[in-house]
Write an enzyme that holds these catalytic residues in place. Structure first.
Site, PDB file in Angstrom:
ATOM      1  N   GLU A  79       0.861  -1.199   0.000  1.00  0.00           N
ATOM      2  CA  GLU A  79       0.000   0.000   0.000  1.00  0.00           C
ATOM      3  C   GLU A  79       0.883   1.230   0.000  1.00  0.00           C
ATOM      4  OE1 GLU A  79      -2.200   0.021   3.679  1.00  0.00           O
ATOM      5  OE2 GLU A  79      -3.938  -0.916   2.794  1.00  0.00           O
ATOM      6  N   GLY A  85       2.579   4.742  -0.871  1.00  0.00           N
ATOM      7  CA  GLY A  85       2.219   6.049  -1.399  1.00  0.00           C
ATOM      8  C   GLY A  85       3.498   6.780  -1.800  1.00  0.00           C
ATOM      9  N   ARG A  86       4.292   7.090  -0.790  1.00  0.00           N
ATOM     10  CA  ARG A  86       5.508   7.871  -0.990  1.00  0.00           C
ATOM     11  C   ARG A  86       6.436   7.256  -2.036  1.00  0.00           C
ATOM     12  NH1 ARG A  86       6.912  11.115   3.220  1.00  0.00           N
ATOM     13  NH2 ARG A  86       5.833   9.664   4.602  1.00  0.00           N
ATOM     14  N   ARG A  97       4.948  19.850   4.307  1.00  0.00           N
ATOM     15  CA  ARG A  97       5.865  18.982   5.051  1.00  0.00           C
ATOM     16  C   ARG A  97       6.988  19.730   5.772  1.00  0.00           C
ATOM     17  NH1 ARG A  97       8.682  15.516   3.238  1.00  0.00           N
ATOM     18  NH2 ARG A  97       8.349  13.875   4.747  1.00  0.00           N
ATOM     19  N   TYR A 105       6.651  19.013   9.657  1.00  0.00           N
ATOM     20  CA  TYR A 105       7.598  18.031  10.215  1.00  0.00           C
ATOM     21  C   TYR A 105       9.034  18.556  10.264  1.00  0.00           C
ATOM     22  CZ  TYR A 105       3.929  14.833   8.401  1.00  0.00           C
ATOM     23  OH  TYR A 105       2.759  14.204   8.087  1.00  0.00           O
ATOM     24  N   CYS A 116       1.487  34.144   7.296  1.00  0.00           N
ATOM     25  CA  CYS A 116       1.848  34.863   8.506  1.00  0.00           C
ATOM     26  C   CYS A 116       2.136  33.849   9.609  1.00  0.00           C
ATOM     27  CB  CYS A 116       0.730  35.819   8.900  1.00  0.00           C
ATOM     28  SG  CYS A 116       0.366  36.981   7.573  1.00  0.00           S
TER      29      CYS A 116
HETATM   30  C1  LIG Z   1      -0.413   6.661   4.689  1.00  0.00           C
HETATM   31  C2  LIG Z   1      -0.727   5.225   4.500  1.00  0.00           C
HETATM   32  C3  LIG Z   1      -0.091   4.472   3.504  1.00  0.00           C
HETATM   33  C4  LIG Z   1       0.985   5.024   2.614  1.00  0.00           C
HETATM   34  O1  LIG Z   1       2.107   5.371   3.328  1.00  0.00           O
HETATM   35  P1  LIG Z   1       3.451   5.840   2.593  1.00  0.00           P
HETATM   36  O2  LIG Z   1       4.350   6.214   3.706  1.00  0.00           O
HETATM   37  O3  LIG Z   1       3.095   6.964   1.723  1.00  0.00           O
HETATM   38  O4  LIG Z   1       3.946   4.661   1.820  1.00  0.00           O
HETATM   39  C5  LIG Z   1      -0.495   3.172   3.342  1.00  0.00           C
HETATM   40  N1  LIG Z   1      -1.458   2.618   4.122  1.00  0.00           N
HETATM   41  C6  LIG Z   1      -2.078   3.311   5.080  1.00  0.00           C
HETATM   42  C7  LIG Z   1      -3.137   2.654   5.881  1.00  0.00           C
HETATM   43  C8  LIG Z   1      -1.720   4.630   5.316  1.00  0.00           C
HETATM   44  O5  LIG Z   1      -2.335   5.312   6.299  1.00  0.00           O
END
Ligand SMILES: *Cc1c(COP(=O)(O)O)cnc(C)c1O
Length: 424
Positions: free
Chosen positions: A272, A274-275, A310, A314, A341
């Site tokens: 799963e 994303g990054r 980001r 962070y 601001c």
């Molecule tokens: C945010 C998230 C991801 C993706 O995380 P990455 O760090 O972007 O790979 C996958 N699964 C769940 C449940 C998430 O909350």
């Protein structure tokens, strides 16, 4: 490793004739090549599927590219489900990995036949009462404690709100089975942005051992194991990026070592990410519009934290290239700031860069995931456009910039909306 922008200064000068800065731009070729590498790295597993985490880059044109590369989607909200449905994802293409889930979202996910991933034991009854228990169901595991790779503490799952304890998850499978579920999965996300080829293999080892324990203790054979996200990218130029082929091979070894001898060799591996799928293939392009010298030297740009949160949120590092000055010496120290601001609205602090002139285009790297998506409207700052650099070199608008009218749209019920003198 030097970070190289995927657009040149000349290309940006051409783009801004149609789409002014700031904008996020994505590299279709890079996205596709990377997605193919991911699929190749796990091709040893028959049922492998990457479910792209929609929250990272919730744009239908991006989702479509990933769909064409064989990916599914990971959603955790109603709107993410709606977007995925609109892109043609159905049933087993959708993983619904939510937490603190409202009832109507379970109802919708069940209607789409998505895989539902339960964040807590108490959600079994909650789901049963609002939508019914589906035939296939997944549970989210939290091992607690601290998670280390070698001597490095990577993250602190014991402090994270997600998932179930081992005792709970074993009871959960027993209960789900008694309620009629027939197929089962497990999911766990225990460390974020890991730049290490050992994260997935180590997590796989933990989940594979647990799968054997679940088989023995609950009489449930898992059909899929979801390693979730957390595979990271090096935001700084000095670090080696992850090698997805080595990661896939590391997971394969654990699979052969633990699952196969225990009669679980048919388990499907899901991810799963994303990054890892998008971050390096997106950039925020902004223009230097002010220089200010007080106790420090500031470059003010036309993007702000509302476009990329980001660094403010962070303290995250995002590498910067001043387009056209790739080879110039980095002999000037700047803070690169937006217009909010809020003093944390800084894309870079004490950064050594080439001398910046007004009008220079600043390319902020690795903004393709959790970039535009985290945007907000503080100070009434509007979202930028999103552009796609297509494989043939042409640029396509994939989200227009927000306008003042969009920003004020939620006042469209009353007497003030019509009095606003919309400029753009
Ligand atoms: C945010 C998230 C991801 C993706 O995380 P990455 O760090 O972007 O790979 C996958 N699964 C769940 C449940 C998430 O909350």
């Amino acid at each position: 490793m030097n970070k190289v922008p995927f657009v040149t200064k000349e290309k940006v000068e051409e783009i801004v004739k149609t789409y002014p800065t700031p904008f996020h731009i994505y590299d279709e070729k890079g996205i596709r090549e990377n997605a193919r590498r991911v699929n190749e790295a796990f091709s040893w597993n028959k049922g492998f599927k990457e479910y792209f985490a929609v929250k990272a880059t919730p744009n239908p044109y991006i989702l479509q590219i990933l769909k064409e590369e064989g990916c599914g989607v990971d959603c955790s909200s109603l709107t993410e489900l709606e977007l995925s449905e609109a892109c043609g994802f159905t049933g087993e293409d959708i993983m619904f990995s939510s937490n603190v889930t409202p009832a109507e979202e379970y109802v919708y996910a069940k209607k789409l036949n998505a895989y539902i991933n339960l964040d807590d034991f108490s959600h079994i009854d909650f789901l049963k009462d609002c939508a019914g228990i589906p035939e296939t169901i997944c549970c989210r595991f939290n091992p607690g404690g601290k998670f280390s790779l070698g001597t490095d503490i990577m993250d602190n799952p014991g402090d994270a709100k997600y998932g179930m304890t081992k005792e709970q998850i074993i009871e959960a499978y027993k209960k789900l089975k008694s309620l009629g579920a027939k197929k089962f999965g497990i999911h766990s996300f225990i460390a974020s942005n890991t730049v290490s080829n050992d994260y997935y293999p180590t997590l796989a080892g933990i989940l594979f051992d647990l799968a054997v324990e679940i088989k023995n203790a609950a009489g449930v054979e898992l059909s899929f194991i979801n390693l979730s996200g957390g595979v990271g990218i090096p935001y700084t130029p000095d670090k080696e990026p992850n090698d997805i082929m080595a990661i896939g091979e590391g997971v394969r070894q654990k699979f052969e070592e633990i699952l196969v001898p225990n009669g679980l060799g048919d388990v499907k591996i899901f991810t799963e990410m994303g990054r890892f799928m998008l971050a390096p293939y997106g950039a925020l392009v902004t223009q230097a519009i002010h220089e200010k010298k007080i106790y420090k030297d500031y470059i003010g740009v036309d993007a702000c934290a509302a476009n990329l949160m980001r660094p403010a949120m962070y303290g995250a590092y995002h590498h910067i290239t001043v387009l056209g000055k790739e080879d110039a010496p980095c002999d000037t120290v700047y803070d690169v700031t937006g217009s909010l601001c809020e003093n944390n609205d800084k894309f870079a602090i004490d950064r050594k860069l080439p001398k910046i002139d007004m009008g220079d285009y600043i390319y902020i790297h690795d903004a393709g995931a959790h970039g535009f998506a985290m945007g907000y409207n503080y100070n009434g700052r509007l979202w930028s456009s999103e552009l796609l650099l297509q494989e043939d070199g042409s640029v396509k608008l994939i989200r227009r910039a927000q306008t003042d009218k969009d920003y004020f749209a939620t006042f469209d019920f009353g007497e003030y909306f019509d009095k606003i003198n919309f400029k753009g």
